[in-house]
Scaffold this active site. Structure first.
Site, PDB file in Angstrom:
ATOM      1  N   ARG A 102       0.887  -1.170   0.000  1.00 12.59           N
ATOM      2  CA  ARG A 102       0.000   0.000   0.000  1.00 12.59           C
ATOM      3  C   ARG A 102       0.918   1.211   0.000  1.00 12.59           C
ATOM      4  NH1 ARG A 102      -5.364   1.420   3.451  1.00 12.59           N
ATOM      5  NH2 ARG A 102      -6.139   0.042   1.822  1.00 12.59           N
ATOM      6  N   HIS A 129      -7.224   0.970  -6.518  1.00 15.02           N
ATOM      7  CA  HIS A 129      -7.463   0.121  -5.340  1.00 15.02           C
ATOM      8  C   HIS A 129      -8.175  -1.160  -5.820  1.00 15.02           C
ATOM      9  CE1 HIS A 129      -7.856  -1.143  -1.342  1.00 15.02           C
ATOM     10  NE2 HIS A 129      -8.760  -0.311  -0.877  1.00 15.02           N
ATOM     11  N   GLN A 132     -10.178  -3.783  -3.490  1.00  8.80           N
ATOM     12  CA  GLN A 132     -11.507  -3.378  -3.038  1.00  8.80           C
ATOM     13  C   GLN A 132     -12.559  -3.740  -4.080  1.00  8.80           C
ATOM     14  OE1 GLN A 132     -12.309  -1.837   0.060  1.00  8.80           O
ATOM     15  NE2 GLN A 132     -14.341  -2.450  -0.616  1.00  8.80           N
ATOM     16  N   CYS A 257     -16.175   1.850   0.237  1.00 10.09           N
ATOM     17  CA  CYS A 257     -15.039   1.003   0.640  1.00 10.09           C
ATOM     18  C   CYS A 257     -14.693   1.135   2.116  1.00 10.09           C
ATOM     19  CB  CYS A 257     -13.827   1.316  -0.226  1.00 10.09           C
ATOM     20  SG  CYS A 257     -13.201   2.998  -0.028  1.00 10.09           S
ATOM     21  N   ARG A 285     -13.633  -8.514   1.596  1.00 14.37           N
ATOM     22  CA  ARG A 285     -12.201  -8.309   1.358  1.00 14.37           C
ATOM     23  C   ARG A 285     -11.449  -9.590   1.707  1.00 14.37           C
ATOM     24  NH1 ARG A 285     -10.078  -3.184   1.271  1.00 14.37           N
ATOM     25  NH2 ARG A 285      -8.203  -4.325   0.667  1.00 14.37           N
TER      26      ARG A 285
HETATM   27  N1  NVA Z   1      -9.766   6.850  -1.533  1.00 10.96           N
HETATM   28  C1  NVA Z   1      -9.442   6.389  -0.204  1.00 10.96           C
HETATM   29  C2  NVA Z   1      -9.701   4.917  -0.071  1.00 10.96           C
HETATM   30  C3  NVA Z   1      -9.428   4.362   1.303  1.00 10.96           C
HETATM   31  C4  NVA Z   1      -9.630   2.884   1.393  1.00 10.96           C
HETATM   32  C5  NVA Z   1      -7.984   6.719   0.098  1.00 10.96           C
HETATM   33  O1  NVA Z   1      -7.141   6.547  -0.783  1.00 10.96           O
HETATM   34  O2  NVA Z   1      -7.713   7.175   1.210  1.00 10.96           O
HETATM   35  N1   CP Z   2     -11.253  -0.083   2.243  1.00 11.12           N
HETATM   36  C1   CP Z   2     -10.008  -0.177   2.699  1.00 11.12           C
HETATM   37  O1   CP Z   2      -9.052  -0.413   1.954  1.00 11.12           O
HETATM   38  O2   CP Z   2      -9.894  -0.042   4.047  1.00 11.12           O
HETATM   39  P1   CP Z   2      -8.543   0.120   4.873  1.00 11.12           P
HETATM   40  O3   CP Z   2      -7.959   1.463   4.526  1.00 11.12           O
HETATM   41  O4   CP Z   2      -8.999   0.047   6.296  1.00 11.12           O
HETATM   42  O5   CP Z   2      -7.606  -0.988   4.523  1.00 11.12           O
END
Ligand code: NVA
Ligand code: CP
Length: 299
Positions: A102, A129, A132, A257, A285
């Site tokens: 990530r 992502h 997700q 998400c 997930r």
């Molecule tokens: N768009 C959000 C998704 C979090 C799961 C982010 O990147 O923070």
């Molecule tokens: N939706 C998602 O990716 O959640 P987290 O940021 O908690 O991993």
């Protein structure tokens, strides 16, 4: 054995994605504790940003499959002190069976994949992502059947989730209506590649007309905290609320998400209401990524 990565939904074919979703549903409904395909296998997980769902689902998934996962934060590894990505990818991939990342920059994941000798999984970048979307698609398939030919509405920021929905529209063959402020539109090349499946609207209700699924995400993503106030103003007319859901098909689902900001991108009434499937979506997930790990590691 051919090395495969999952940096984007486009790394798998449509047929492979569909098989993966079917497998995720099977793994969920017929859990066999004796099935341990990852015995002795290790997943390395590199997180430059916070996570609840992604970390827990990958870690629990590996444990349920008889394997293990190592949580690596750049703060505690040499990555945070500037060790080149190329060297890190070669070293880490010589010791584990798959790597999930990530990261802030999408290129970090693609560079890692280039130098890794084991599968690399995108656990969220500034651009995409895809994990997700596996969970979201599984949820839709479970609750409503095939999503091909359906209408999905995205309301809000043209962000990493929106980009992955655009890729999903291509791979699963659905129509995607997007309502977002002009200056927050998604990446044009990602939109162009999806062709006529994508349509833009100025108002959420227009975008949601006859939708089978309505989706949104936070207005300020991780790393954009400084823009929160500016974004609250830009996005004020782009909330998913009862009015939006009334424009959609009566049995439309609502997904997010998570984490969510009630009262900003979605009203509490909708996210906590009968059309919302956010908790099965979050749980999926785990199941979807177990199917992904099996696909990538046990080939
Ligand atoms: N768009 C959000 C998704 C979090 C799961 C982010 O990147 O923070
Ligand atoms: N939706 C998602 O990716 O959640 P987290 O940021 O908690 O991993």
């Amino acid at each position: 054995m051919e090395l495969r990565h999952f940096t984007s939904l486009l790394d798998l074919s449509s047929a492979e994605l569909r098989t993966l979703i079917a497998r995720a549903i099977q793994l969920k409904n017929h859990r066999d504790p004796d099935y341990q395909p990852m015995k002795g296998k290790v997943l390395g997980m590199i997180f430059e940003k916070s996570s609840t769902r992604t970390r827990i689902s990958f870690e629990a998934g590996m444990a349920q499959f008889g394997g293990s996962a190592i949580f690596l934060s750049p703060r505690d590894t040499q990555l945070g002190r500037g060790e080149p990505l190329e060297d890190s990818a070669r070293v880490i991939s010589s010791m584990v069976d798959a790597i999930m990342l990530r990261t802030n920059k999408h290129e970090t994941v693609t560079t890692f994949a280039h130098y890794s000798r084991v599968p690399v999984i995108n656990g969220l970048t500034d651009l995409l992502h895809p994990c997700q979307l596996l969970a979201d698609m599984q949820t839709y398939f479970e609750m409503r059947g095939d999503i091909a030919g359906k209408t999905v509405t995205w309301i809000g920021d043209g962000n990493n989730m929106c980009h992955s929905y655009i890729n999903a529209a291509r791979q699963f063959d659905f129509k995607l209506n997007i309502a977002c402020p002009y200056e927050y539109r998604p990446n044009q090349s990602i939109v162009d590649a999806a062709g006529s499946r994508i349509a833009f609207f100025n108002h959420p209700e227009q975008a949601a007309a006859q939708a089978d699924l309505v989706v949104t995400d936070v207005w300020a993503s991780m790393g954009q905290e400084d823009e929160q106030k500016k974004r609250e103003i830009a996005f004020q007319d782009f909330q998913v609320n009862q009015q939006t859901m009334q424009a959609a098909h009566p049995d439309a689902l609502f997904m997010h998400c998570l984490p969510a900001h009630r009262g900003e991108e979605v009203s509490a009434e909708v996210i906590d209401g009968p059309q919302s499937v956010i908790f099965p979506e979050a749980e999926n997930r785990l199941h979807a990524q177990k199917a992904l790990l099996e696909f990538l590691i046990c080939r």
